[in-house]
Structures are given as structure tokens and as C-alpha cells.
Design an enzyme around this catalytic site. Sequence first.
Site, PDB file in Angstrom:
ATOM      1  N   TYR A 101       0.695  -1.232   0.122  1.00  0.00           N
ATOM      2  CA  TYR A 101       0.016  -0.080   0.102  1.00  0.00           C
ATOM      3  C   TYR A 101       0.589   1.144   0.056  1.00  0.00           C
ATOM      4  O   TYR A 101       2.012   1.328   0.724  1.00  0.00           O
ATOM      5  CB  TYR A 101      -0.897  -0.069   1.134  1.00  0.00           C
ATOM      6  CG  TYR A 101      -1.651   1.399   1.383  1.00  0.00           C
ATOM      7  CD1 TYR A 101      -3.074   1.376   1.143  1.00  0.00           C
ATOM      8  CD2 TYR A 101      -1.087   2.181   2.185  1.00  0.00           C
ATOM      9  CE1 TYR A 101      -3.352   2.472   1.312  1.00  0.00           C
ATOM     10  CE2 TYR A 101      -1.524   3.496   2.268  1.00  0.00           C
ATOM     11  CZ  TYR A 101      -2.747   3.895   1.986  1.00  0.00           C
ATOM     12  OH  TYR A 101      -3.515   4.813   2.040  1.00  0.00           O
ATOM     13  N   GLU A 189      -3.909   7.182  -3.050  1.00  0.00           N
ATOM     14  CA  GLU A 189      -3.681   6.150  -2.806  1.00  0.00           C
ATOM     15  C   GLU A 189      -3.319   5.150  -3.963  1.00  0.00           C
ATOM     16  O   GLU A 189      -4.089   5.020  -5.028  1.00  0.00           O
ATOM     17  CB  GLU A 189      -4.842   5.286  -2.120  1.00  0.00           C
ATOM     18  CG  GLU A 189      -5.176   5.625  -0.457  1.00  0.00           C
ATOM     19  CD  GLU A 189      -6.029   4.776  -0.089  1.00  0.00           C
ATOM     20  OE1 GLU A 189      -6.048   5.059   1.242  1.00  0.00           O
ATOM     21  OE2 GLU A 189      -7.088   4.503  -0.552  1.00  0.00           O
TER      22      GLU A 189
END
Length: 379
Positions: A101, A189
Site C-alpha cells: 500500500y 492511494e
Amino acid sequence: MNLHEYQARELLKAAGIPVPDGQVATTPDEVESIAKELNGTVVVKAQVHAGGRGKAGGVKLAKDAAEAKAHASNILGMTIKGLTVDKVLVVPAADIATESYAGIIIDRSIQSVVMMVSPAGGVDIEEVAATTPEKIFKARIDSRYGLLPHQAMSLGFKLYDDVKQVRQAAFILRQLYVTFMQVGGSLIEINPLITTPDGAVLALDAKLGIDDNELERRPNIAQLRDLSAEDPHEVEAREAGLSYIKLDGNVGCCVNGAGLAMATMDLVKYYGGEPANFLDIGGSSNPDKVVTALKIIQSDDLVKCILFNIFGGITRCDDVAKGIVEATTQSPLDRPMVIRLTGTNEALGIEILKNAGFDALTDMDEAVEQAVKLAREAA
Ligand code: GDP
Ligand code: MN
């Protein structure tokens, strides 16, 4: 404003971040022909402004064009978190060795932009934060210098052991920050940021939220807004100059001023109720705004009681009263309403309401308590 994945990934790509090629489609036939062209395993991905599409069945792998078409017919038209899917992205499937991530948020508590990475990617980052917070690594970014090379490398080492991959990750993180600043982001993101079996680092997903206040000076970003993907009432409210955010409660709030609107929602909760929305009609004196506001609140079936909370300063109570009378004449009320009206031209406003058959209170506590009670009785 939120962007779709297919829009966000173009911005990442323009910054040099590797993303697989992809095409957008709106029909199963289009998906079939794109998949044929790609000639191999593909992924069909729902394009909606929501995370967790994978879990909801909106991201599917297909080994050939026929299967891609079948997935597309299921995904197109499905709803994810209340949003209808009318576009899908078709990309060649990547081979995944690891999923990480990478994201950037604005942390108001330290007044900084913060870069976050986690080797526990591919899953909900909120879940990682809740269950294994030690797997999230952060770097505070000083906006005078941006993400410094040593910060990017340190974060890269939290994800990978192989220095070649660390360098690729560091490059991606720095370009992610550049993109975030260029577009006026509020959140960006990549989840998952993957490695392939042959060691390449790629962005497989892209999520990007833009600060609405940044749009005026970025027409190229503003034109990416997809009105059809947004809540129609929020669109109508924005066009009328109202700030409206839909929530799940049953007390429909119509308030002037953002601070008072927040305080009203707090008080609704204090008395055991749940607000159905945030709505700030602003500080101007314009009965039309009240008409639109009431129309939007009334169109929400969850609303069991409408609560007006007006503190007249620049906003004049008589204008709001006129707006309420006009709105209820245009579309008669079909549920209880509590009005709290105080401040500039209060007596005049209350008089106008009285003549139209409405009572008005001047005490905020009393009004909110009554609205919560009426909503509970009607539920
Ligand atoms: P999200 O659920 O809305 O975050 O959608 P994502 O784009 O992140 O996809 C969800 C999951 O599907 C990813 O975490 C991957 O595990 C999987 N996935 C997505 N694209 C691919 C791909 O190209 N190849 C493989 N093998 N899996 C993929
Ligand atoms: Mn994702």
C-alpha cells in the site's frame, strides 16, 4: 471531488508511475472486443467512487474474451455502496508476487502532508491500521522541500529488501507526491502497489480525491468531474450554492452557517437522534436557497422530521420565513417540521410563519429536542 480509477491512473502515468495499459468500456460487447485485442487474461473493474470494489464483486479476472464479456454483463449495472456501475476498466491481468500500500493524506493534527506505506497491501488499509498498526510506516513531508530522497528510500526499504525494488518504489513515491500537489489532492492511494515475479513494481489501483477548493485554478482537473457518478441531491445543492452532505439519520437539518450546522448535528446526537444530512444554506438572504434546500431534504425518504435552525445575522429571518412558506406552498409538507428562528428580523419572520400556520421556537435546545422526539415517533 473524487476521480475514477481510470482518470487517476492517467495522472499517475503522466508522472511516470508504471500502470498497466487499460481501456474504458460501457457495454459487454466493448469489453469483449477490448479483451480480444489484449489477447490474454484480463481484469474487468467497476468504475465507481467507492473503495472495496473487489470485495463487492466489482473486480473480476477473466481468462478470455468470452469470460470478460460475461463478467462485464454482471458488473455493468450492479450497485456498489449505493452507486450504480455504468463504466468498467479493462486491463491486462498482472502477475502478482507481493501487494503493498502507498498513500498520501493530510494529517491536520500535525498540519502536514503525510506519506504512508504498508507491506500489508491489497486489503482495507483501515483494517490494517486497526489490527496491525505496526505494519504502517509514515513520513511527514515538509512542503518547503517535498518528499526528500532519503525519506522515499527509507519508506521503500519498509516495503522491499531488494534494493532495485526499493529504488523503483522510491521513484513512485516521489512522483506520487508530485502528482498529489499538482492536482490539489486531499487523498491519493495506490492499493495494491505490486511487485511482479520478475521484480517490476507497478500501481494496480489508483484512488484520488481532490480538494474542491483547488478546482477553480485547475480547470483541467475540474473537467474530470463525473456528475452522473455523484449523489444527484449533492449535485443539485452545489449548483444552488448550498453545502449538502447526505447522511443516514432521520432528522433533516437545514441550517445557516457551517459552524451552526455542525453544532446542530452534535445536538441532534446529544438528544439521542441521528442527523439525515449536513446542510448549510449559507449566509446570504435568498429565499430561493431555502426552497431548494427544503426540496432536497424532502426528497430523502429517510427524513422523518425536518429541523430548521436559523440564527439571523446577515441572513434575515424574514427571508428564511418567506422561503419556508414558498417552498411548502410549492410542495406541501408531508412530515413534521420544527423551526428555530432567532436574530435579525426575528419578529417579522415569526409573524410571516404564523400567518402561514407554522410555529417557530427561538431556543435551539428546545427545537432540537422536539425534532428528535417527532422523528422517533414517526419512525
Ligand atoms: P478495490 O477492491 O476497489 O480496491 O480494487 P482493486 O483494483 O484494488 O482490486 C482488488 C484486488 O483485485 C486487488 O487487491 C488484487 O488482489 C486483485 N487484482 C486487481 N487487479 C489484478 C490483476 O491484474 N491481477 C491479479 N492477479 N489480481 C488483480
Ligand atoms: Mn484497491
